[in-house]
Motif scaffolding. Structure first.
Motif, mmCIF file in Angstrom:
data_model
loop_
_atom_site.group_PDB
_atom_site.id
_atom_site.type_symbol
_atom_site.label_atom_id
_atom_site.label_comp_id
_atom_site.label_asym_id
_atom_site.label_seq_id
_atom_site.Cartn_x
_atom_site.Cartn_y
_atom_site.Cartn_z
ATOM 1 N N VAL A 36 6.627 -12.926 -22.887
ATOM 2 C CA VAL A 36 7.755 -13.374 -22.053
ATOM 3 C C VAL A 36 7.706 -14.885 -21.868
ATOM 4 N N VAL A 37 6.515 -15.408 -21.628
ATOM 5 C CA VAL A 37 6.375 -16.856 -21.452
ATOM 6 C C VAL A 37 6.820 -17.589 -22.719
ATOM 7 N N GLN A 38 6.393 -17.077 -23.853
ATOM 8 C CA GLN A 38 6.714 -17.729 -25.119
ATOM 9 C C GLN A 38 8.206 -17.641 -25.441
ATOM 10 N N GLU A 39 8.764 -16.423 -25.282
ATOM 11 C CA GLU A 39 10.149 -16.184 -25.714
ATOM 12 C C GLU A 39 11.181 -16.706 -24.721
ATOM 13 N N HIS A 40 10.888 -16.606 -23.440
ATOM 14 C CA HIS A 40 11.912 -16.893 -22.438
ATOM 15 C C HIS A 40 11.699 -18.184 -21.648
ATOM 16 N N VAL A 41 10.552 -18.826 -21.846
ATOM 17 C CA VAL A 41 10.316 -20.083 -21.115
ATOM 18 C C VAL A 41 10.066 -21.232 -22.107
ATOM 19 N N ILE A 42 9.008 -21.102 -22.907
ATOM 20 C CA ILE A 42 8.623 -22.226 -23.774
ATOM 21 C C ILE A 42 9.673 -22.477 -24.859
ATOM 22 N N ARG A 43 10.059 -21.437 -25.564
ATOM 23 C CA ARG A 43 11.021 -21.620 -26.661
ATOM 24 C C ARG A 43 12.363 -22.181 -26.165
ATOM 25 N N PRO A 44 12.965 -21.648 -25.088
ATOM 26 C CA PRO A 44 14.224 -22.246 -24.606
ATOM 27 C C PRO A 44 14.065 -23.696 -24.150
ATOM 28 N N LEU A 45 12.928 -24.034 -23.520
ATOM 29 C CA LEU A 45 12.731 -25.413 -23.063
ATOM 30 C C LEU A 45 12.664 -26.374 -24.255
ATOM 31 N N LEU A 46 12.052 -25.894 -25.356
ATOM 32 C CA LEU A 46 11.964 -26.743 -26.549
ATOM 33 C C LEU A 46 13.315 -26.854 -27.268
ATOM 34 N N ALA B 100 18.215 -23.772 -19.096
ATOM 35 C CA ALA B 100 17.485 -23.610 -20.358
ATOM 36 C C ALA B 100 16.800 -22.241 -20.456
ATOM 37 N N VAL B 101 16.063 -21.859 -19.425
ATOM 38 C CA VAL B 101 15.248 -20.645 -19.522
ATOM 39 C C VAL B 101 16.114 -19.398 -19.379
ATOM 40 N N SER B 102 15.615 -18.295 -19.915
ATOM 41 C CA SER B 102 16.343 -17.023 -19.825
ATOM 42 C C SER B 102 15.529 -16.013 -19.017
ATOM 43 N N VAL B 103 15.214 -16.411 -17.792
ATOM 44 C CA VAL B 103 14.470 -15.545 -16.877
ATOM 45 C C VAL B 103 15.365 -15.216 -15.693
ATOM 46 N N LEU B 104 15.433 -13.946 -15.347
ATOM 47 C CA LEU B 104 16.356 -13.512 -14.295
ATOM 48 C C LEU B 104 15.890 -13.959 -12.913
ATOM 49 N N LYS C 265 3.979 -15.155 -11.689
ATOM 50 C CA LYS C 265 5.050 -16.043 -12.132
ATOM 51 C C LYS C 265 4.466 -17.268 -12.834
ATOM 52 N N THR C 266 5.295 -17.867 -13.677
ATOM 53 C CA THR C 266 4.925 -19.124 -14.312
ATOM 54 C C THR C 266 5.592 -20.257 -13.537
ATOM 55 N N VAL C 267 4.817 -21.240 -13.163
ATOM 56 C CA VAL C 267 5.323 -22.365 -12.384
ATOM 57 C C VAL C 267 5.515 -23.565 -13.324
ATOM 58 N N VAL C 268 6.721 -24.089 -13.348
ATOM 59 C CA VAL C 268 7.044 -25.212 -14.233
ATOM 60 C C VAL C 268 7.318 -26.453 -13.394
ATOM 61 N N GLN C 269 6.739 -27.581 -13.805
ATOM 62 C CA GLN C 269 7.018 -28.862 -13.139
ATOM 63 C C GLN C 269 7.384 -29.904 -14.192
ATOM 64 N N LEU D 28 9.226 -18.981 -12.231
ATOM 65 C CA LEU D 28 9.862 -18.074 -13.194
ATOM 66 C C LEU D 28 9.040 -16.788 -13.312
ATOM 67 N N ASP D 29 9.713 -15.665 -13.120
ATOM 68 C CA ASP D 29 9.001 -14.380 -13.156
ATOM 69 C C ASP D 29 8.645 -13.996 -14.589
ATOM 70 N N THR D 30 7.371 -14.063 -14.900
ATOM 71 C CA THR D 30 6.868 -13.667 -16.227
ATOM 72 C C THR D 30 5.711 -12.682 -16.070
ATOM 73 N N SER D 31 5.762 -11.891 -14.991
ATOM 74 C CA SER D 31 4.602 -11.055 -14.643
ATOM 75 C C SER D 31 4.369 -9.954 -15.683
ATOM 76 N N LEU D 32 3.122 -9.621 -15.838
ATOM 77 C CA LEU D 32 2.700 -8.558 -16.747
ATOM 78 C C LEU D 32 2.583 -7.271 -15.954
ATOM 79 N N ASN D 33 3.354 -6.260 -16.323
ATOM 80 C CA ASN D 33 3.346 -4.996 -15.587
ATOM 81 C C ASN D 33 2.639 -3.920 -16.391
ATOM 82 N N LYS D 34 1.563 -3.430 -15.821
ATOM 83 C CA LYS D 34 0.826 -2.302 -16.418
ATOM 84 C C LYS D 34 0.860 -1.160 -15.417
ATOM 85 N N GLU D 35 1.399 -0.032 -15.780
ATOM 86 C CA GLU D 35 1.480 1.079 -14.845
ATOM 87 C C GLU D 35 1.354 2.379 -15.604
#
Length: 479
Positions: free
Chosen positions: A49-59, A69-73, A92-96, A106-113
């Motif tokens: 999620v971090v790679q696809e929805h945060v880093i790639r859109p920012l670049l 830029a980002v595609s996080v709800l 969450k991932t914190v961007v500055q 930005l919510d990029t949490s890993l859910n294991k259930e």
């Protein structure tokens, strides 16, 4: 604490807050004229999620606002360092952006259930086979699907200064009593504790009577049962990390109700419910009654039964009261061992242990065979109660009945019943009487018995719902 425009200063402060935890990571990105730094806990974020929805859109989208830029709800902004630290813990991932004292959360949490499964502690033959799990969001999703109306209110709290446990309260806005809601809100907001282990901690912190043996809050892991209580105007409490849901307010009679009662017809439902209440009375009083009869009043028994009891106790060295207490303790040990061990071994230990111990104590004349039967029957009678808490209370209460019966005979047994009834009559749950009379024309329909659905026109008395009418014209087709 306010954020600093310097990325390095913020990194230093966050590292201090996390005590230099090894899973605290940062990544730097250069996109157009802007430099970004990403703060995250490696153990809490989903790398994909971090790679696809945060880093790639920012670049890709250079020199545009982060929000665009980002595609996080789930997106938030803050200038507080403490908010950023809390977001990191939530996954969450914190961007500055370099030179700006603003954090983008930005919510990029890993859910294991685990997957939805059959409720382990509340099995039924008819009805839903789906149980709650430990993920709060999944449980809320289940409840939203089951109660598909905008009238369902979802209210969130955070309890525990250090644990920050998410607690969510569900109720029907048009049904739940406002006074009870205010009382509950006051109690949960007044909790000042560092750590909450749900639901046990919450149960003890918000219930009225602190020293009662009887459960005052119903615990269930069945979504369909939660829905039925919500429709009665009651409040459901879900906690992150627990598959159990707390229901308030509830009466004494709610602990004898099972979802099965409403699936198998009202006659069978009424018979089974009455059976549970009779078994509860037997579970608390049968060992005491046996002790009182064989110790003080064997003459009131029929002659043949008295002879049978006498023959069974002829060579027993221990007095009846010690026999009863010893066997009840053995029963509790076997139950606890069966619960703690792995499932296949636990069942084996329970069966083999019960047979071996029962046989040995009878053959060695330590315990009479009649006492083994009485205690075994008491245990089975207590396990028929659908609520684990009420079932355990019944078995523990039997010790008090044995003690009074051993001292005063049948009069002591009557006194024990009187004390129990007086205690129940004094109990309250969220300010509502816990043990209201169940023999009135309206209450008896869903307490001692389970009346036909078409006759349950009113909601339960203890919920004090704003709208007490449940059914208006249930069988209109007959007119």
């Amino acid at each position: 604490m306010k954020a600093n425009s310097s990325i390095e200063t913020n990194k230093h402060e966050l590292l201090k807050l996390f005590s230099n935890s090894s899973d605290f990571n940062t990544s730097d990105i250069k996109s157009g004229q802007s430099s970004f730094r990403l703060f995250y806990l490696k153990t809490m974020v989903d790398d994909k999620v971090v790679q696809e929805h945060v880093i790639r859109p920012l670049l890709r989208y250079k020199d545009v606002p982060v929000r665009d830029a980002v595609s996080v709800l789930d997106y938030q902004e803050t200038d507080l360092l403490t908010d950023a630290a809390k977001a990191l813990v939530e996954g969450k991932t914190v961007v500055q952006i370099h030179g700006k004292a603003t954090f983008y959360l930005l919510d990029t949490s890993l859910n294991k259930e685990r997957s939805l499964n059959i409720p382990v502690n509340e099995r039924v033959l008819r009805g839903s086979q789906e149980g709650l799990i430990e993920n709060l969001q999944t449980n809320l999703n289940l409840m939203r699907k089951l109660v598909a109306t905008p009238d369902l209110v979802v209210k969130s709290y955070v309890v525990g200064v250090k644990s920050n446990t998410n607690v969510t309260v569900l109720y029907m806005g048009s049904l739940a009593n406002q006074d009870i809601l205010k009382e509950f809100d006051k109690r949960i907001r007044s909790i000042n504790i560092d750590y909450v282990e749900a639901p046990g901690f919450l149960q003890e912190l918000i219930q009225d009577q602190r020293f009662s043996l009887f459960p005052q809050i119903l615990v269930t892991e069945r979504p369909d049962r939660v829905r039925s209580y919500l429709m009665d105007g009651k409040i459901a409490i879900l906690t992150d990390g627990s598959p159990d849901c707390l229901i308030v307010p509830v009466s004494f009679w709610a602990f004898f109700q099972s979802p099965d009662d409403y699936q198998i017809g009202w006659i069978l439902g009424s018979m089974f419910r009455l059976l549970r209440i009779i078994c509860f009375i037997m579970a608390i009083s049968l060992p005491g009654a046996y002790v009182a009869l064989v110790t003080f009043d064997p003459r009131i028994l029929p002659y043949e039964i008295a002879l049978t009891l006498q023959s069974s106790m002829q060579y027993i060295a221990m007095p009846p009261v010690l026999e009863a207490v010893t066997m009840l303790v053995v029963l509790e040990i076997l139950r606890e061992a069966a619960v703690r061990l792995a499932s296949p071994i636990g069942q084996t230990i329970g069966i083999v242990g019960g047979i071996v111990i029962g046989t040995v104590v009878v053959q060695s004349n330590l315990i009479s065979n009649m006492m083994v039967f009485v205690v075994a029957f008491t245990g089975v009678a207590s396990y028929i109660i659908p609520s684990y808490e009420m079932s355990s209370s019944a078995r523990q209460l039997s010790y008090a009945f044995i003690a009074l019966a051993a001292i005063f005979g049948l009069i002591g047994l009557e006194f024990a019943f009187l004390l129990t009834l007086a205690h129940l009559a004094r109990l309250q749950t969220m300010g509502i009487p816990y043990f209201y009379p169940a023999l009135g024309s309206a209450p008896i329909k869903d307490t001692f018995l389970r009346a036909p659905i078409w006759s349950l026109t009113k909601r339960s008395k203890e919920s004090l719902a704003q709208d007490n009418t449940r059914l208006k014209d249930p069988r209109g087709w007959t007119e």
